[in-house]
Scaffold this motif. Structure first.
Motif, PDB file in Angstrom:
ATOM      1  N   MET A  90      -3.583 -21.641 -33.728  1.00  0.00           N
ATOM      2  CA  MET A  90      -4.479 -21.584 -32.569  1.00  0.00           C
ATOM      3  C   MET A  90      -4.549 -22.959 -31.931  1.00  0.00           C
ATOM      4  SD  MET A  90      -7.705 -19.269 -33.722  1.00  0.00           S
ATOM      5  CE  MET A  90      -7.406 -19.204 -35.474  1.00  0.00           C
ATOM      6  N   PRO A  91      -4.484 -23.033 -30.621  1.00  0.00           N
ATOM      7  CA  PRO A  91      -4.665 -24.334 -29.966  1.00  0.00           C
ATOM      8  C   PRO A  91      -6.163 -24.640 -29.906  1.00  0.00           C
ATOM      9  CG  PRO A  91      -4.194 -22.650 -28.337  1.00  0.00           C
ATOM     10  CD  PRO A  91      -4.248 -21.950 -29.666  1.00  0.00           C
ATOM     11  N   TRP A  92      -6.556 -25.864 -30.238  1.00  0.00           N
ATOM     12  CA  TRP A  92      -7.981 -26.215 -30.220  1.00  0.00           C
ATOM     13  C   TRP A  92      -8.212 -27.277 -29.162  1.00  0.00           C
ATOM     14  CZ3 TRP A  92     -11.421 -23.370 -32.709  1.00  0.00           C
ATOM     15  CH2 TRP A  92     -10.930 -22.534 -33.730  1.00  0.00           C
ATOM     16  N   PRO A  93      -9.212 -27.056 -28.294  1.00  0.00           N
ATOM     17  CA  PRO A  93      -9.455 -28.009 -27.206  1.00  0.00           C
ATOM     18  C   PRO A  93      -9.985 -29.350 -27.727  1.00  0.00           C
ATOM     19  CG  PRO A  93     -11.144 -26.293 -27.223  1.00  0.00           C
ATOM     20  CD  PRO A  93     -10.132 -25.912 -28.238  1.00  0.00           C
ATOM     21  N   HIS A  94     -10.756 -29.332 -28.797  1.00  0.00           N
ATOM     22  CA  HIS A  94     -11.356 -30.581 -29.262  1.00  0.00           C
ATOM     23  C   HIS A  94     -11.425 -30.540 -30.788  1.00  0.00           C
ATOM     24  CE1 HIS A  94     -14.449 -33.754 -29.814  1.00  0.00           C
ATOM     25  NE2 HIS A  94     -13.836 -34.271 -28.735  1.00  0.00           N
ATOM     26  N   TRP A  95     -11.338 -31.728 -31.404  1.00  0.00           N
ATOM     27  CA  TRP A  95     -11.314 -31.735 -32.871  1.00  0.00           C
ATOM     28  C   TRP A  95     -12.609 -31.239 -33.496  1.00  0.00           C
ATOM     29  CZ3 TRP A  95     -14.856 -34.572 -35.538  1.00  0.00           C
ATOM     30  CH2 TRP A  95     -15.480 -35.652 -34.864  1.00  0.00           C
ATOM     31  N   THR A  96     -13.729 -31.429 -32.792  1.00  0.00           N
ATOM     32  CA  THR A  96     -15.004 -30.977 -33.384  1.00  0.00           C
ATOM     33  C   THR A  96     -14.994 -29.471 -33.605  1.00  0.00           C
ATOM     34  OG1 THR A  96     -15.854 -30.960 -31.138  1.00  0.00           O
ATOM     35  CG2 THR A  96     -16.497 -32.820 -32.515  1.00  0.00           C
ATOM     36  N   LEU A  97     -14.497 -28.735 -32.582  1.00  0.00           N
ATOM     37  CA  LEU A  97     -14.416 -27.279 -32.736  1.00  0.00           C
ATOM     38  C   LEU A  97     -13.455 -26.918 -33.852  1.00  0.00           C
ATOM     39  CD1 LEU A  97     -14.312 -26.235 -28.978  1.00  0.00           C
ATOM     40  CD2 LEU A  97     -16.228 -26.086 -30.571  1.00  0.00           C
ATOM     41  N   ALA A  98     -12.332 -27.641 -33.863  1.00  0.00           N
ATOM     42  CA  ALA A  98     -11.339 -27.368 -34.901  1.00  0.00           C
ATOM     43  C   ALA A  98     -11.931 -27.629 -36.283  1.00  0.00           C
ATOM     44  CB  ALA A  98     -10.102 -28.231 -34.682  1.00  0.00           C
ATOM     45  N   LEU A  99     -12.728 -28.697 -36.375  1.00  0.00           N
ATOM     46  CA  LEU A  99     -13.312 -29.046 -37.684  1.00  0.00           C
ATOM     47  C   LEU A  99     -14.260 -27.946 -38.168  1.00  0.00           C
ATOM     48  CD1 LEU A  99     -13.727 -31.018 -40.005  1.00  0.00           C
ATOM     49  CD2 LEU A  99     -15.485 -32.154 -38.663  1.00  0.00           C
ATOM     50  N   VAL A 100     -15.094 -27.466 -37.230  1.00  0.00           N
ATOM     51  CA  VAL A 100     -16.029 -26.396 -37.600  1.00  0.00           C
ATOM     52  C   VAL A 100     -15.255 -25.165 -38.053  1.00  0.00           C
ATOM     53  CG1 VAL A 100     -17.770 -24.812 -36.729  1.00  0.00           C
ATOM     54  CG2 VAL A 100     -17.853 -27.223 -36.087  1.00  0.00           C
ATOM     55  N   ALA A 101     -14.250 -24.790 -37.269  1.00  0.00           N
ATOM     56  CA  ALA A 101     -13.479 -23.594 -37.600  1.00  0.00           C
ATOM     57  C   ALA A 101     -12.725 -23.784 -38.912  1.00  0.00           C
ATOM     58  CB  ALA A 101     -12.511 -23.267 -36.469  1.00  0.00           C
ATOM     59  N   ALA A 102     -12.132 -24.980 -39.078  1.00  0.00           N
ATOM     60  CA  ALA A 102     -11.356 -25.236 -40.288  1.00  0.00           C
ATOM     61  C   ALA A 102     -12.272 -25.264 -41.512  1.00  0.00           C
ATOM     62  CB  ALA A 102     -10.602 -26.555 -40.161  1.00  0.00           C
ATOM     63  N   SER A 103     -13.477 -25.843 -41.350  1.00  0.00           N
ATOM     64  CA  SER A 103     -14.427 -25.851 -42.475  1.00  0.00           C
ATOM     65  C   SER A 103     -14.747 -24.425 -42.884  1.00  0.00           C
ATOM     66  CB  SER A 103     -15.721 -26.556 -42.078  1.00  0.00           C
ATOM     67  OG  SER A 103     -15.454 -27.889 -41.746  1.00  0.00           O
ATOM     68  N   LEU A 104     -15.009 -23.589 -41.881  1.00  0.00           N
ATOM     69  CA  LEU A 104     -15.301 -22.188 -42.173  1.00  0.00           C
ATOM     70  C   LEU A 104     -14.132 -21.509 -42.862  1.00  0.00           C
ATOM     71  CD1 LEU A 104     -17.260 -20.851 -39.075  1.00  0.00           C
ATOM     72  CD2 LEU A 104     -17.958 -20.778 -41.479  1.00  0.00           C
ATOM     73  N   GLY A 105     -12.946 -21.750 -42.300  1.00  0.00           N
ATOM     74  CA  GLY A 105     -11.744 -21.126 -42.875  1.00  0.00           C
ATOM     75  C   GLY A 105     -11.555 -21.563 -44.308  1.00  0.00           C
ATOM     76  N   ALA A 106     -11.705 -22.881 -44.542  1.00  0.00           N
ATOM     77  CA  ALA A 106     -11.525 -23.421 -45.890  1.00  0.00           C
ATOM     78  C   ALA A 106     -12.555 -22.835 -46.848  1.00  0.00           C
ATOM     79  CB  ALA A 106     -11.646 -24.944 -45.860  1.00  0.00           C
ATOM     80  N   ALA A 107     -13.816 -22.814 -46.400  1.00  0.00           N
ATOM     81  CA  ALA A 107     -14.889 -22.323 -47.267  1.00  0.00           C
ATOM     82  C   ALA A 107     -14.696 -20.841 -47.568  1.00  0.00           C
ATOM     83  CB  ALA A 107     -16.247 -22.563 -46.620  1.00  0.00           C
ATOM     84  N   LEU A 108     -14.331 -20.073 -46.539  1.00  0.00           N
ATOM     85  CA  LEU A 108     -14.136 -18.637 -46.750  1.00  0.00           C
ATOM     86  C   LEU A 108     -13.003 -18.377 -47.735  1.00  0.00           C
ATOM     87  CD1 LEU A 108     -14.614 -17.082 -43.200  1.00  0.00           C
ATOM     88  CD2 LEU A 108     -16.039 -16.773 -45.230  1.00  0.00           C
ATOM     89  N   ALA A 109     -11.903 -19.102 -47.554  1.00  0.00           N
ATOM     90  CA  ALA A 109     -10.763 -18.883 -48.436  1.00  0.00           C
ATOM     91  C   ALA A 109     -11.117 -19.281 -49.875  1.00  0.00           C
ATOM     92  CB  ALA A 109      -9.556 -19.676 -47.939  1.00  0.00           C
ATOM     93  N   GLY A 110     -11.774 -20.442 -50.018  1.00  0.00           N
ATOM     94  CA  GLY A 110     -12.163 -20.887 -51.361  1.00  0.00           C
ATOM     95  C   GLY A 110     -13.145 -19.920 -51.997  1.00  0.00           C
ATOM     96  N   ALA A 111     -14.114 -19.454 -51.193  1.00  0.00           N
ATOM     97  CA  ALA A 111     -15.122 -18.530 -51.704  1.00  0.00           C
ATOM     98  C   ALA A 111     -14.473 -17.218 -52.117  1.00  0.00           C
ATOM     99  CB  ALA A 111     -16.189 -18.292 -50.649  1.00  0.00           C
TER     100      ALA A 111
END
Lengths: 376, 546
Positions: free
Chosen positions: A102-123
């Motif tokens: 996915m293209p991300w306009p700004h790193w902050t959005l990417a960070l939030v999404a990536a944190s969620l993705g990481a947490a969901l996958a780990g969980a």
């Protein structure tokens, strides 16, 4: 039985353990013909003596904070999650999925999404052992260990198969979308000509790790859920009496634990490598166990212990680089620290408690006794 | 205490014999806690000497020093006129001291004989020891009425017989001095009587017996001399014949206590709890409650009497919401969920059921939690303890402080962990938490187990006060005295069934004791052996519970 004061428990015990570990390490270094004092200076200089050193120390520490917190929250529910390694690997997959396609306009959005993705996958990875523990009684230590191997195999499959770019010979994904680049300390703290943290991997996820510490502290000691987790961890029969559902607590705790372990990926995968490689976790999941034990499962203790282990990692690398002390010996030093702070701390606590008793020995005259005599 | 000195002097001077045990100036501290302070005591041979005191008075510590578990900080131990050192229990056995613990130390799947021999085998081969033990056991059994079945497995025999095995173990090792720690805690009245006859027999043969207990009645019934301990000190030693329960209670507590619960006649109202044909099966598939029906009305206390392990605990657990069951339970006329999602403690509390569990340390409290955290336990969802998603710790602390004041919990410090309070104060915390919820139905299990006399009095008063407010109380206790003095109606359980219902004014300990052993034709005279057999028939299951 009265125990020693809290400050001694929290500070003195780990400190003495640490000094003991350092002492034995010094003997080992002496035995192979190197100067332990020089070695210590090198380690401190290399890890803490410059912003370059700090840049690495804090990078490692960030990994250890996440995995340490993951182990810590599980310990509060008397669950021993040693699957942090596998959960962190899966967290990497979660980050990669968010950042690759996915293209991300700004790193902050990417960070939030990536944190969620990481947490969901780990969980999700922790959910299966948790379910087996809660419903089937399969011991979580065994299942989480096994899931580390399964995670490694799964990652292997993904990186030589579906997630590998066609034509590439390397088991790794392509570099992430440019919009997902996280600011490094170098970019954040260098002003004008003065370049700090040059070339180091420490990045903004360090602050996410700090936030996670604070959030977890509040969760454990300031919410009903944390209260129920601790109650369950201390006494399952009591928890049942109070109407706390064991299955629910095991599931929720392990989801949080796995999520935290997974979130390590925003540091090492998203912040540093910017692509997913094999063995990205480098054993940080296991270091998390030592960090949680040394930090007494308290988020702030975990933070301090993570910094210490970051120092050992970076200082050890420097030592291997500048001296004839082999890399394996660094592992020995780290192992000694784990041994003394984690496994052997009762050895320190016992004598220390006696010292505190001895200091308190002359008791005050008992007021009750005076009263009895007066009535006679 | 001049009285004590007189009697002790009299004891030695009268016949000039040497005391079997003499402790001189024994002191023992655990950290800052002085468990024993300068304790001196003489126990004459061939007597039964009672040591009485509240929990934490230091009785067990003193006996542990005598048996070599702890080393005294100061003081001397003299056995039969000779000073001895007792560094461990081996030395104690060698000095002729035997101990029967409150919690038996028997191997469940060994036979009686094997347990007796265990640790005292004379050779590498087991057979000679076993056959020697068999002969001695037979002899001892005849001598002291200590009849046991040498080849029965421990798990298959009743508690009373298990205790006799413990006594035999001590005698087999040549004990002349026998220490019994709270021996009747697990026995029915008939079994206790049997035990006392055994002790009388041992005494007649010249054995010296030390009986540790907190039950005044036992002291009065069987001992020759009694020593009272309070807060680590020996406050008095008197001849039993020259004292009375009221005086002893006063010596134990240090103030006047009411031994009888003062209460008016109950005014029962509507049915609050109705239990109909309730069955409970445990994890192992054993049916522990076999079709029980009874009810509790508003404004009355119904006591369930029974030897531990006859289904009372399971009954409480079902009512408290953490055990599944078949059958019907109505609370205020509405059925409660016995199997589904609403069969948990939380739902029960919402239905107005409060529960003081039998085992406060395992269930009722989290021992490592601070007192204030324990006060919210089970009620942590209460809006007054919460502010949004966060817990309102200040509010809980304030509430704890108020409760501690009203229930006289000492020390009144909400920040102390539960484990640092005495048993009585721990129980007060639990009782305060549950009673102050003003429940329609209060379940109380063993409210005064391990609780000192002063706190017992207080807790009983609180339960009666709740009843007088028109609430229903269901009391489960293995202490028959407690059941008889507190209940307005008594239901006796045996082997998962209800054996009968009695009014306390129309029954006595003997009749209840027989019912507790499953014997319903209570008018016929019964001997101890029959009661024993009946209890053993109820299965090792009951025995194992304790």
């Amino acid at each position: 039985m009265q125990k020693m004061p809290a400050w001694a428990e929290v500070i003195l015990v780990p400190l003495i353990s640490l000094i003991l570990a350092a002492f034995i390490s010094a003997l080992v270094i002496l035995a192979i013909g190197e100067n332990p004092w020089e070695a210590l200076k090198l380690m401190v200089q290399g890890a803490l003596g410059s912003t370059y050193g700090w840049g690495y120390t804090l990078y490692y520490a960030t990994n250890f904070v996440f995995t340490g917190l993951a182990v810590a929250i599980a310990i509060h529910a008397r669950l021993f999650n040693i699957g942090g390694e596998g959960q962190a690997m899966l967290g990497g997959v979660g980050v990669a999925l968010v950042c690759l396609y996915m293209p991300w306009p700004h790193w902050t959005l990417a960070l939030v999404a990536a944190s969620l993705g990481a947490a969901l996958a780990g969980a999700a990875w922790a959910a299966i052992p948790a379910f087996l523990q809660a419903k089937r009684g399969s011991h979580i230590v065994i299942t989480t260990i096994m899931f580390n191997f399964i995670a490694a195999a799964l990652l292997n499959y993904l990186l030589v198969g579906p997630m590998k770019p066609t034509g590439s010979m390397e088991p790794a994904t392509t570099t992430f979308q440019p919009g997902t680049h996280l600011p490094t300390f170098q970019e954040m703290f260098s002003f004008g000509d003065q370049v700090l943290f040059r070339g180091t991997p420490a990045n903004v996820s360090f602050f996410v790790a700090i936030a996670a510490c604070v959030a977890l502290w509040a969760l454990i000691w300031r919410t009903r859920l944390g209260y129920e987790i601790r109650a369950f961890g201390h006494s399952e029969p009591a928890a049942k009496y109070a109407g706390i559902n064991p299955t629910r607590i095991i599931m929720i705790t392990m989801l949080i634990s796995g999520g935290l372990a997974g979130m390590m990926a925003i540091n090492n995968v998203m912040g540093e490598a910017e692509r997913l490689v094999l063995n990205a976790t480098e054993g940080a999941g296991f270091i998390g166990i030592a960090v949680a034990l040394m930090g007494r499962s308290h988020p702030f203790g975990v933070f301090l212990a993570a910094i210490l282990f970051g120092f050992l990692y970076q200082g050890g690398a420097e030592l291997a680089f500048w001296t004839t002390i082999p890399r394996e010996l660094i592992v020995v030093i780290q192992a000694l620290v784990i041994l003394f702070t984690g496994a052997l701390d009762q050895m320190v606590r016992g004598p220390l408690e006696r010292v505190f008793f001895a200091m308190r020995r002359p008791p005050k005259p008992d007021p009750r006794k005076v009263r009895t005599e007066a009535t006679e | 205490m001049t009285q004590a000195d007189d009697s002790m002097q009299a004891g030695t001077a009268a016949d000039g014999t040497v005391p079997a045990i003499e402790l001189k100036g024994i002191s023992k501290a655990f950290g800052p806690v002085q468990a024993n302070k300068d304790i001196s005591i003489r126990v004459m041979p061939g007597t039964i000497h009672g040591i009485i005191g509240e929990n934490g008075a230091g009785k067990s510590t003193l006996m542990s020093i005598l048996y070599g578990f702890y080393k005294a900080d100061a003081g001397e131990i003299w056995i039969n006129g000779k000073q001895v050192q007792i560094p461990d229990s081996q030395a104690a056995i060698a000095a002729g001291i035997g101990m029967v613990f409150q919690h038996f130390k028997l191997v469940e799947n060994f036979t009686v004989l094997e347990n007796v021999v265990l640790g005292a085998e004379d050779s590498a081969l087991l057979m000679p020891s076993l056959s020697r033990a068999r002969r001695e056991l037979k002899q001892l059994a005849e001598e002291y009425e200590l009849n046991v079945e040498p080849d029965a497995k421990i798990e298959d025999i009743g508690v009373g017989m298990q205790q006799r095995v413990e006594i035999l173990k001590a005698l087999y090792r040549g004990a002349d001095i026998l220490i019994l720690d709270e021996p009747t805690g697990v026995l029915t009245p008939a079994e206790a009587d049997h035990l006392f006859r055994i002790l009388e027999g041992l005494k007649a043969q010249g054995k010296t017996i030390i009986l540790i207990t907190h039950k005044l009645r036992e002291i009065m019934d069987i001992t020759d001399t009694v020593s009272v301990m309070r807060r680590g000190e020996m406050t008095a030693t008197v001849k039993t014949a020259e004292t009375n329960p009221t005086e002893l209670a006063e010596l134990m507590v240090g103030r006047k206590v009411l031994l009888q619960v003062e209460k008016d006649v109950a005014k029962p109202g509507a049915r609050v709890l109705e239990v109909k044909d309730l069955h409970v099966t445990d994890d192992k598939g054993v049916e522990r409650v076999k079709g029980v029906s009874f009810d509790v009305r508003a404004g009355e206390i119904v006591g369930i009497a029974g030897v531990a392990g006859n289904g009372q605990s399971e009954l409480l657990e079902v009512l408290g919401g953490y055990e599944k069951a078949r059958g019907t339970i109505l609370v205020n006329g509405e059925p409660i969920d016995l199997t589904g999602a609403k069969s948990d403690g939380r739902s029960r509390r919402r239905r107005g059921i409060a529960h003081v569990p039998e085992d406060r340390q395992r269930e009722g409290l989290i021992m490592d939690f601070a007192a204030w955290e324990n006060v919210a336990f089970g009620y942590h969802d209460d809006p007054k303890y919460n502010r949004g998603i966060l817990t309102d710790n200040a509010a809980i602390r304030a509430d704890t402080e108020a409760k501690m004041k009203r229930f006289d919990v000492r020390p009144p410090n909400p920040a102390l962990p539960a484990k640092s309070f005495s048993g009585g104060n721990q129980q007060k915390i639990v009782v305060a938490r549950e009673i102050e919820r003003n429940p329609d139905l209060l379940l109380v299990g063993q409210p005064t187990r391990g609780v000192d006399i002063g706190a017992i009095e207080f807790i009983h008063q609180q339960i009666v006060a709740l009843r007088d407010e028109g609430k229903a109380v269901l009391l489960v206790s293995v202490e028959l005295d407690e059941i008889m003095s507190l209940s307005d109606r008594i239901v006796v359980m045996f082997d998962g069934r209800i054996m009968g219902e009695r009014l306390p004014s129309e029954t006595d300990a003997r009749e209840l004791g027989l019912l507790m052993a499953g014997i319903t034709d209570t008018d016929r005279p019964h001997d101890a052996a029959e009661v024993e057999a009946q209890l053993a028939r109820a299965g090792g299951s009951a025995a194992k519970e304790v």
